[in-house]
Scaffold this active site. Structure first.
Site, mmCIF file in Angstrom:
data_model
loop_
_atom_site.group_PDB
_atom_site.id
_atom_site.type_symbol
_atom_site.label_atom_id
_atom_site.label_comp_id
_atom_site.label_asym_id
_atom_site.label_seq_id
_atom_site.Cartn_x
_atom_site.Cartn_y
_atom_site.Cartn_z
ATOM 1 N N GLY A 192 8.809 -13.113 -17.152
ATOM 2 C CA GLY A 192 9.291 -12.539 -18.466
ATOM 3 C C GLY A 192 7.958 -12.363 -19.562
ATOM 4 O O GLY A 192 7.580 -11.244 -19.409
ATOM 5 N N THR A 193 7.339 -13.338 -20.207
ATOM 6 C CA THR A 193 6.410 -13.307 -21.001
ATOM 7 C C THR A 193 5.227 -12.555 -20.462
ATOM 8 O O THR A 193 4.704 -11.815 -20.978
ATOM 9 C CB THR A 193 6.243 -14.441 -21.471
ATOM 10 N N ASN A 210 16.641 -19.656 -19.641
ATOM 11 C CA ASN A 210 16.185 -18.725 -20.712
ATOM 12 C C ASN A 210 15.264 -19.349 -21.576
ATOM 13 O O ASN A 210 14.798 -20.415 -21.556
ATOM 14 C CB ASN A 210 17.613 -18.420 -21.476
ATOM 15 N N SER A 211 14.836 -18.688 -22.664
ATOM 16 C CA SER A 211 13.888 -19.225 -23.582
ATOM 17 C C SER A 211 14.188 -20.461 -24.233
ATOM 18 O O SER A 211 15.622 -20.733 -24.197
ATOM 19 C CB SER A 211 13.689 -18.072 -24.798
ATOM 20 N N LYS A 242 18.490 -5.234 -18.716
ATOM 21 C CA LYS A 242 18.553 -6.015 -20.107
ATOM 22 C C LYS A 242 20.036 -6.273 -20.292
ATOM 23 O O LYS A 242 20.924 -5.689 -19.830
ATOM 24 C CB LYS A 242 18.237 -5.115 -21.190
ATOM 25 N N THR A 243 20.498 -7.452 -20.797
ATOM 26 C CA THR A 243 21.836 -7.970 -20.857
ATOM 27 C C THR A 243 22.574 -6.900 -21.593
ATOM 28 O O THR A 243 22.285 -6.530 -22.802
ATOM 29 C CB THR A 243 21.769 -9.323 -21.626
ATOM 30 N N GLY A 272 6.976 -18.436 -22.014
ATOM 31 C CA GLY A 272 5.635 -18.718 -21.473
ATOM 32 C C GLY A 272 5.203 -19.911 -21.278
ATOM 33 O O GLY A 272 5.900 -20.716 -20.798
ATOM 34 N N CYS A 328 22.328 -16.423 -24.665
ATOM 35 C CA CYS A 328 21.407 -15.782 -25.702
ATOM 36 C C CYS A 328 21.299 -16.562 -26.978
ATOM 37 O O CYS A 328 22.409 -16.965 -27.698
ATOM 38 C CB CYS A 328 22.264 -14.450 -25.944
HETATM 39 C C1 DHB Z 1 18.647 -11.756 -26.418
HETATM 40 C C2 DHB Z 1 17.623 -12.949 -26.029
HETATM 41 C C3 DHB Z 1 18.183 -13.867 -25.027
HETATM 42 O O1 DHB Z 1 17.425 -14.747 -24.857
HETATM 43 C C4 DHB Z 1 19.191 -13.434 -24.061
HETATM 44 O O2 DHB Z 1 19.398 -14.415 -23.371
HETATM 45 C C5 DHB Z 1 19.767 -12.358 -24.489
HETATM 46 C C6 DHB Z 1 19.468 -11.621 -25.408
HETATM 47 C C7 DHB Z 1 17.961 -11.266 -27.589
HETATM 48 O O3 DHB Z 1 17.708 -11.341 -28.348
HETATM 49 O O4 DHB Z 1 18.065 -9.730 -27.452
#
Ligand code: DHB
Length: 312
Positions: free
Chosen positions: A270-271, A194-195, A45-46, A220, A131
């Site tokens: 991911g999803t 990313n999303s 996780k970031t 997704g 993010c």
């Molecule tokens: C989060 C969402 C993301 O797409 C990302 O790259 C980093 C953090 C989040 O909301 O935690």
């Protein structure tokens, strides 16, 4: 023998599938489950410098064609992930893992990266420039000047393998401008995508997540065409030393195959991982291998980047 092995930044991986940051990677228990699955590796996780609780719940919702989330960077703080990775590289010295991170400010990003640089961490670092969910903080990678400045500052001291996680871009000019920035730096990889930030999902008359009045990152099935376009646009534009990790809309082996055809050297889930659990890795790998066998491909190199165009 059909193989889905791959190589990133000079490190070998038995399989080209892994989790996408944010899914199944907040705790050591989740990371161990991905590690012990059919996945080739994991990304954490970031991490920010300090623990963050993130946004109020509900903040993630699976929906029929994907997911929406506004987590707000909940994470255990850098030391939790870094200490675990240091312990893991003693326990499993033959494998390589990814550490995702970003600061809440450019200064914090440098503080974090300098800690990673000074540590014994031998793995791969992913700097998350995308993010979309922290109120008041725009996505760094949509600001090319800031992105260029941060990367210049980072590469003045950071010598370990480093890649960046990117948001989707939607304009050819933006692909050109972003690639011109990234090509100035010794990046190991770019991770697309990313999303799709700040979508809105409605059930009956209500949003489905609490933060930001329901706005959240979309993942997704919704995002596969955008993800493939970003993978291929950067595959066409980046120096060949910069590899591509493909992320977005991977439900099946066919989806992973398409990411690789567009140029991906690694594919993140991911999803689908959130919906199905770590068993998804074995299923998607088997589906990808079946496609490769049917086509007579023995390795990813046999078809990576070989997307066919329709001639003029
Ligand atoms: C989060 C969402 C993301 O797409 C990302 O790259 C980093 C953090 C989040 O909301 O935690």
């Amino acid at each position: 023998m059909t193989s889905t092995k791959t190589r990133i930044a000079g490190f070998d991986f038995d399989n080209c599938l892994m989790n996408a940051a944010g899914v199944a990677c907040m705790t050591i228990a989740e990371l161990e489950a991905v590690k012990d699955s059919a996945a080739g590796t994991f990304v954490t996780k970031t991490a920010t410098l300090d623990f963050r609780a993130g946004n109020p719940e509900p903040r993630y919702q699976d929906v029929p064609l994907g997911s929406i989330n506004s987590m707000g960077l909940p994470n255990q703080g850098l030391d939790y992930y870094l200490d675990y990775l240091l312990e893991l590289q003693e326990r499993e010295p033959s494998r390589t893992f990814f550490l995702s991170l970003v600061g809440m400010s450019p200064e914090e990003t440098h503080t974090i990266l300098k800690k990673v640089e000074a540590s014994d961490f031998q793995g791969i670092t992913e700097l998350n420039l995308s993010c979309p969910n922290v109120p008041g903080k725009p996505q760094i990678a949509y600001d090319f000047e800031t992105t260029e400045r941060i990367l210049k500052e980072v590469f003045a001291y950071f010598t370990k393998p480093l890649g960046i996680k990117l948001p989707p871009y939607f304009d050819i000019v933006h692909f050109d401008q972003a690639a011109a920035v990234f090509n100035q730096f010794p990046l190991a990889f770019v991770n697309c995508v990313n999303s799709i930030g700040n979508g809105l999902y409605i059930e009956d008359e209500s949003v489905v997540i609490r933060p930001k009045n329901g706005f959240g990152g979309i993942g997704g099935q919704y995002i596969k065409p955008t993800a493939l376009a970003n993978v291929h646009a950067f595959y066409q534009r980046l120096n060949p030393e910069i590899q591509i990790i493909g992320t977005g809309g991977v439900l099946t082996g066919r989806d992973a195959f398409e990411h690789i055809l567009c140029g991906a050297s690694m594919v993140q889930v991911g999803t689908t991982l959130h919906k199905e659990g770590v068993a998804a890795f074995e299923r998607i790998t088997a589906e990808l291998k079946a496609i490769m066998e049917e086509k007579g491909y023995e390795s990813l190199e046999d078809f990576r980047g070989k997307l066919q165009y329709i001639e003029e």
